[in-house]
Design a protein around this motif. Structure first.
Motif, PDB file in Angstrom:
ATOM      1  N   THR A 418     -10.540   2.766 -37.143  1.00 39.52           N
ATOM      2  CA  THR A 418      -9.246   3.339 -37.513  1.00 39.52           C
ATOM      3  C   THR A 418      -8.187   2.936 -36.495  1.00 39.52           C
ATOM      4  N   ILE A 419      -7.030   2.511 -36.985  1.00 41.64           N
ATOM      5  CA  ILE A 419      -5.914   2.210 -36.095  1.00 41.64           C
ATOM      6  C   ILE A 419      -5.330   3.545 -35.622  1.00 41.64           C
ATOM      7  N   LEU A 420      -5.414   3.758 -34.310  1.00 39.80           N
ATOM      8  CA  LEU A 420      -5.082   5.082 -33.767  1.00 39.80           C
ATOM      9  C   LEU A 420      -3.587   5.364 -33.760  1.00 39.80           C
ATOM     10  N   PHE A 421      -2.782   4.310 -33.710  1.00 40.34           N
ATOM     11  CA  PHE A 421      -1.347   4.515 -33.525  1.00 40.34           C
ATOM     12  C   PHE A 421      -0.630   4.403 -34.862  1.00 40.34           C
ATOM     13  N   LYS A 422      -0.011   5.468 -35.269  1.00 33.51           N
ATOM     14  CA  LYS A 422       0.655   5.513 -36.565  1.00 33.51           C
ATOM     15  C   LYS A 422       2.009   4.822 -36.555  1.00 33.51           C
ATOM     16  N   THR A 423       2.627   4.758 -35.404  1.00 34.82           N
ATOM     17  CA  THR A 423       3.956   4.146 -35.311  1.00 34.82           C
ATOM     18  C   THR A 423       4.013   3.222 -34.088  1.00 34.82           C
ATOM     19  N   PRO A 424       4.925   2.268 -34.060  1.00 29.74           N
ATOM     20  CA  PRO A 424       5.093   1.415 -32.876  1.00 29.74           C
ATOM     21  C   PRO A 424       5.414   2.204 -31.623  1.00 29.74           C
ATOM     22  N   SER A 425       6.126   3.306 -31.784  1.00 32.74           N
ATOM     23  CA  SER A 425       6.495   4.101 -30.606  1.00 32.74           C
ATOM     24  C   SER A 425       5.263   4.755 -29.977  1.00 32.74           C
ATOM     25  N   GLU A 426       4.317   5.190 -30.819  1.00 29.69           N
ATOM     26  CA  GLU A 426       3.075   5.740 -30.269  1.00 29.69           C
ATOM     27  C   GLU A 426       2.316   4.682 -29.486  1.00 29.69           C
ATOM     28  N   TYR A 427       2.255   3.472 -30.019  1.00 33.31           N
ATOM     29  CA  TYR A 427       1.565   2.379 -29.353  1.00 33.31           C
ATOM     30  C   TYR A 427       2.271   2.024 -28.040  1.00 33.31           C
ATOM     31  N   GLU A 428       3.585   2.007 -28.080  1.00 31.81           N
ATOM     32  CA  GLU A 428       4.362   1.707 -26.879  1.00 31.81           C
ATOM     33  C   GLU A 428       4.112   2.741 -25.791  1.00 31.81           C
ATOM     34  N   PHE A 429       4.020   4.011 -26.173  1.00 28.03           N
ATOM     35  CA  PHE A 429       3.770   5.072 -25.198  1.00 28.03           C
ATOM     36  C   PHE A 429       2.398   4.897 -24.540  1.00 28.03           C
ATOM     37  N   ASP A 457      -5.296  -8.290 -36.561  1.00 25.08           N
ATOM     38  CA  ASP A 457      -6.056  -7.462 -37.495  1.00 25.08           C
ATOM     39  C   ASP A 457      -5.691  -7.896 -38.921  1.00 25.08           C
ATOM     40  N   PRO A 458      -6.678  -8.290 -39.748  1.00 24.61           N
ATOM     41  CA  PRO A 458      -6.351  -8.728 -41.114  1.00 24.61           C
ATOM     42  C   PRO A 458      -5.560  -7.710 -41.913  1.00 24.61           C
ATOM     43  N   GLN A 460      -3.060  -6.313 -40.965  1.00 27.04           N
ATOM     44  CA  GLN A 460      -1.649  -6.468 -40.608  1.00 27.04           C
ATOM     45  C   GLN A 460      -0.999  -7.654 -41.302  1.00 27.04           C
ATOM     46  N   ILE A 461      -1.746  -8.339 -42.168  1.00 24.02           N
ATOM     47  CA  ILE A 461      -1.227  -9.536 -42.826  1.00 24.02           C
ATOM     48  C   ILE A 461      -1.346  -9.368 -44.329  1.00 24.02           C
ATOM     49  N   ILE A 462      -0.274  -9.606 -45.045  1.00 22.60           N
ATOM     50  CA  ILE A 462      -0.280  -9.550 -46.503  1.00 22.60           C
ATOM     51  C   ILE A 462       0.313 -10.846 -47.013  1.00 22.60           C
ATOM     52  N   GLY A 463      -0.521 -11.645 -47.648  1.00 23.43           N
ATOM     53  CA  GLY A 463      -0.056 -12.948 -48.122  1.00 23.43           C
ATOM     54  C   GLY A 463       0.404 -13.798 -46.953  1.00 23.43           C
ATOM     55  N   GLU A 464       1.665 -14.255 -46.995  1.00 18.80           N
ATOM     56  CA  GLU A 464       2.220 -15.028 -45.887  1.00 18.80           C
ATOM     57  C   GLU A 464       3.187 -14.191 -45.059  1.00 18.80           C
ATOM     58  N   ASN A 465       3.045 -12.899 -45.150  1.00 19.50           N
ATOM     59  CA  ASN A 465       3.888 -11.996 -44.371  1.00 19.50           C
ATOM     60  C   ASN A 465       3.113 -11.531 -43.145  1.00 19.50           C
ATOM     61  N   TYR A 466       3.528 -12.026 -41.968  1.00 20.19           N
ATOM     62  CA  TYR A 466       2.838 -11.714 -40.717  1.00 20.19           C
ATOM     63  C   TYR A 466       3.623 -10.707 -39.877  1.00 20.19           C
ATOM     64  N   THR A 468       4.014  -7.511 -39.663  1.00 18.84           N
ATOM     65  CA  THR A 468       3.376  -6.338 -39.067  1.00 18.84           C
ATOM     66  C   THR A 468       2.661  -6.705 -37.775  1.00 18.84           C
ATOM     67  N   TYR A 469       1.956  -7.847 -37.802  1.00 13.84           N
ATOM     68  CA  TYR A 469       1.295  -8.291 -36.574  1.00 13.84           C
ATOM     69  C   TYR A 469       2.320  -8.666 -35.513  1.00 13.84           C
ATOM     70  N   PHE A 470       3.334  -9.423 -35.905  1.00 14.91           N
ATOM     71  CA  PHE A 470       4.339  -9.844 -34.927  1.00 14.91           C
ATOM     72  C   PHE A 470       5.044  -8.638 -34.306  1.00 14.91           C
ATOM     73  N   ASP A 471       5.310  -7.614 -35.107  1.00 10.98           N
ATOM     74  CA  ASP A 471       5.947  -6.406 -34.575  1.00 10.98           C
ATOM     75  C   ASP A 471       5.074  -5.763 -33.507  1.00 10.98           C
ATOM     76  N   MET A 472       3.758  -5.669 -33.795  1.00 17.19           N
ATOM     77  CA  MET A 472       2.847  -5.066 -32.816  1.00 17.19           C
ATOM     78  C   MET A 472       2.761  -5.935 -31.570  1.00 17.19           C
TER      79      MET A 472
END
Length: 834
Positions: A418-429, A457-458, A460-466, A468-472
């Motif tokens: 399970t991805i523990l961080f629901k938002t980028p801000s949680e991950y940043e913290f 993480d697969p 984080q990728i949908i089709g050719e849209n990367y 979500t991964y780049f944001d993380m």
């Protein structure tokens, strides 16, 4: 050539010929036409093929063919008993498409190699090579059946010739079943026709009824047997489908006006008892075979030359990092001793792991959150105290037990994290808390030496849209860089083929990632929909990343030899993969300071017996030498068998990918890195089977290997089905190689030479265990005995250099590795006595 006499108890045999032309003919046997010398045109079913030296074609049963050469030729014709082959394979019809003039492939090379090995046995006495020749025949048949069998007969001249095609099918079916009782109804069923229609069809096209046609075919085979064997008439009748001798007698009298005994006597009087080849043909054959043997010998003797002045500094990328797997598993076993040993003897700088978050305790009070790193501190303290630094993979890689790469085997147990961080801000913290804590604990200059890898993480990728991964990645990049711009952040653990194979290190060679049928749906990491959505190629990913503001300090890839999910036999070397990756990065205009192979091995399976043997050590040395100047850092998968320890790992060896067994026994793979770690500071030569290095003070180290490729047999098995005792069958049939290394401009004098050798006789725990009868259970003394005895052999001798040329000769067997160390000897001046 129509009535070929097979060797006793064999379904395959061959003869040599030199006729420039051959009349149109057909025969029930399958034929392999192999051209040894010259050029000829071979016509098969009205199709023309131009053959040059060492070309070959398989000609199917009952196909018209002939050849015509302009100049002198030498060729061989192999004949395969069609009926016996069908019978052994439980098949009613067999067709093959094998033609070296139309394509080139590894399988065709393998087929040709076996044929040449058969030729090399031609001049040897039958008693001494009978078993070897039989094994080569079956090897040839195995390649033919497994790689060149097709469903439809080739060489049909025109799709409109439906009658010709049907007549051939009738002939083919009857020729493959003529020894058995075959009814008209059975033949009609196999041709998808009604018996009434087929009966009428046979009368119209063969001008006889079904029974007469079947008897004609049986009689032709019986006559062939009369001519080429000394069997009794009764035995010949029974061998060819006749219910009794009377039946054969009646049909033969009607056809040829003689009894079987009289007809056989006439045939045998006209046929020589033994085939005597013309003297000039025999000389041609022997000349060809001698030439082939000379090529084989020359291939197994190589000379490498270099000069002291050629030395230059280089990067030992192969021993900079080792993988240990999920961090949480370290608490479940005594890993400390293994880590200390590898650091001391193998020189690893970094230890790579994932599942960081399992060791961190989290507490929440309303919207606020705090992290307790005390459990993780103990692990990091262990690393730092050992002198090895963390290479941290950030992400939520799945837990997976993998035993095979063959898609038909139910082996996969995968649990999604399970991805523990629901938002980028949680991950940043979290990242701020982490970097602050460890900067205070170890100082910033230490943290700047670590590597942080943001895994793709697969999910984080949908089709050719990367995005979500780049944001993380950018959250990771900016947060860690805020502590220091010198902290190294990279990504993303890709494989060569595409983003959808980001799990290639786990889900090798599957046409789609599918769990076993009885798997619990909650354990599926990727559904069919997920996998089909992840369908973007490598270059598009790089182009998309180039447009983002944050670029990695290092780019990481996984390199395993399987690169084509649709063809398990596409076994690609490490060097080839790395070169392709370099080309893709360059073509995309993507500039990366460092390039890492964060995981590599010849297999992703932790249940493959080859992980424990000499093949693995030779593969490591070859791959490391092939790629070390193309990569900044490489991380072998994996460090210890303890990572893959499970309920089924109750024996001394279990096919795990670690360098050290669960009982602390160093495996051949361990000594491969041990040898590599002995290499000198300056690289003088690196090509073929060896690398030559120097420390710049009249000391030289030579690392050499005789890596032998896996053959087609390996890919016919599931990896967890490979047994220790059968391993030698899985490699190309190489015996030994002689390597001579010449180093010019060295200092004259005496050198001490130490040769460290690891092969099937010395240093291999797998071979020692095999010699002990593969005991399933071992006591403490047995294990300690293996620890002590399973070390490479060391031989020491003196070497004298004159004329400033150092010459070293050594011989290696297949899958052997050697480390040769040469040290200049300075002899002390004797002190006066008295």
């Amino acid at each position: 050539m129509q009535n070929y006499q097979f060797p006793k108890n064999s379904i395959i045999g061959y003869d040599f010929f030199e006729e420039k032309t051959q009349p149109i003919h057909v025969h029930s046997n399958i034929e392999i036409f192999y051209l040894l010398e010259g050029e000829t045109v071979l016509w098969i079913d009205k199709k023309k093929f131009m053959l040059k030296q060492d070309d070959f074609i398989v000609i199917n049963t009952n196909i018209e063919h002939y050849h015509k050469a302009v100049s002198n030729v030498l060729y061989a014709c192999f004949h395969i008993n069609y009926y016996e082959l069908c019978h052994q394979l439980s098949s009613s019809q067999l067709f093959f498409s094998c033609n070296s003039t139309l394509e080139k492939s590894v399988e065709l090379d393998d087929f040709q190699s076996v044929i040449k090995s058969i030729f090399n046995q031609h001049t040897k006495s039958q008693q001494s090579n009978n078993f070897l020749l039989t094994s080569l025949y079956f090897n040839l048949l195995a390649i033919l059946v497994n790689h060149f069998r097709i469903l439809e007969r080739p060489y049909l001249s025109s799709e409109k010739e439906t009658d010709e095609a049907r007549i051939r099918k009738i002939h083919s079916f009857l020729n493959s079943n003529y020894k058995d009782p075959i009814s008209l109804e059975e033949l009609a069923y196999n041709l998808f026709l009604t018996p009434a229609y087929l009966s009428k069809y046979i009368k119209n096209h063969f001008h006889m009824n079904y029974t007469s046609l079947l008897n004609e075919i049986r009689l032709s085979h019986a006559i062939e047997e009369m001519e080429t064997t000394d069997k009794s008439i009764t035995q010949i009748a029974m061998n060819n489908g006749f219910p009794n001798v009377t039946s054969l007698d009646r049909i033969l009298k009607r056809k040829h006006g003689k009894t079987p005994s009289a007809y056989a006597k006439t045939l045998r009087s006209l046929t020589p008892k033994t085939k005597i080849q013309p003297t000039d043909l025999s000389q041609k054959v022997n000349k060809y075979i001698d030439h082939q043997m000379q090529e084989m010998v020359s291939d197994k003797s190589v000379i490498y030359k270099t000069n002291v002045e050629a030395g230059h500094l280089y990067n030992k990328s192969f021993n900079r990092m080792i993988n240990i797997g999920g961090l949480s598993d370290i608490f479940n076993f005594n890993f400390h001793d293994h880590l200390l040993t590898m650091k001391k003897e193998l020189g690893f700088e970094y230890i790579r792991f994932w599942d960081l978050y399992s060791s961190i305790m989290q507490s929440k009070n309303g919207d606020s959150c705090t992290y307790n790193f005390s459990k993780l501190d103990r692990i990091f303290d262990l690393f730092i105290d050992t002198g090895i630094r963390p290479y941290i993979e950030l992400g939520f890689k799945p837990t997976l037990v993998l035993s095979s790469v063959k898609k038909s085997v139910d082996f996969m147990v995968s649990k999604q994290k399970t991805i523990l961080f629901k938002t980028p801000s949680e991950y940043e913290f979290f990242l701020k808390s982490f970097i602050t804590h460890y900067t205070n604990r170890y100082r910033l200059d230490e943290i700047e030496k670590w590597y942080f890898e943001q895994w793709i993480d697969p999910r984080q990728i949908i089709g050719e849209n990367y995005n979500t991964y780049f944001d993380m990645f950018e959250v990771t990049y900016r947060t860690l860089k805020s502590a220091s711009p010198n902290i190294r952040v990279g990504g993303g653990g890709l494989t060569l083929k595409n983003i959808g194979q980001a799990l290639n290190a786990y889900f090798k060679e599957f046409e789609s990632v599918k769990p076993v049928e009885n798997a619990n749906k909650s354990n599926i990491f990727l559904t069919d929909e997920d996998y089909s959505a992840i369908n973007s190629d490598f270059s598009s990913f790089l182009s998309a990343w180039q447009k983002r503001p944050c670029h990695p300090d290092f780019f990481s890839m996984y390199c395993f030899p399987y690169t084509n999910v649709n063809n398990i036999k596409n076994y690609t070397s490490m060097r080839d993969q790395v070169l392709v990756i370099h080309d893709e990065i360059e073509n995309a205009g993507f500039s990366v300071p460092e390039f890492h192979i964060s995981e590599w091995n010849f297999t992703a399976s932790d249940r493959n017996a080859l992980n424990d043997g000499c093949f693995k050590s030779a593969y490591i040395v070859k791959s490391a030498l092939d790629t070390m100047q193309l990569v900044d850092l490489m991380g072998h998968w994996s460090a210890s068998d303890l990572y893959a320890e499970s309920s089924d790992t109750n024996q001394i060896l279990n096919g795990c990918s670690g360098l050290i067994s669960c009982d602390g026994i160093k495996k051949p793979a361990y000594y491969a890195f041990n040898f590599l770690n002995k290499m000198g500071k300056y690289l003088l030569f690196n090509e073929g089977h060896c690398a030559i290095t120097s420390n710049g003070a009249d000391n030289y180290t030579i690392i050499c290997h005789f890596y032998s490729d896996l053959n087609y047999i390996y890919f016919l098995k599931s990896e967890n089905e490979i047994t220790i005792s059968e391993q030698n069958r899985l490699f190309e049939p190489n015996e030994k190689i002689r390597i001579q290394c010449q180093i010019e401009n060295v200092r004259n004098g005496n050198y001490s030479m130490r040769i460290h050798s690891l092969n099937s006789d010395t240093g291999s725990v797998q071979n020692e265990w095999l010699r002990m009868g593969l005991l399933p259970k071992m006591n403490k003394d047995d294990v300690e005995y293996l620890r002590q005895i399973c070390t490479p052999r060391i031989s020491i001798r003196n070497c004298i250099v004159k004329d400033h040329i150092l010459i070293i000769d050594t011989i290696l067997e297949a899958q052997e590795i050697q480390c040769i160390q040469l040290d200049y000897m300075i002899f002390a001046i004797p002190q006066p006595t008295g």
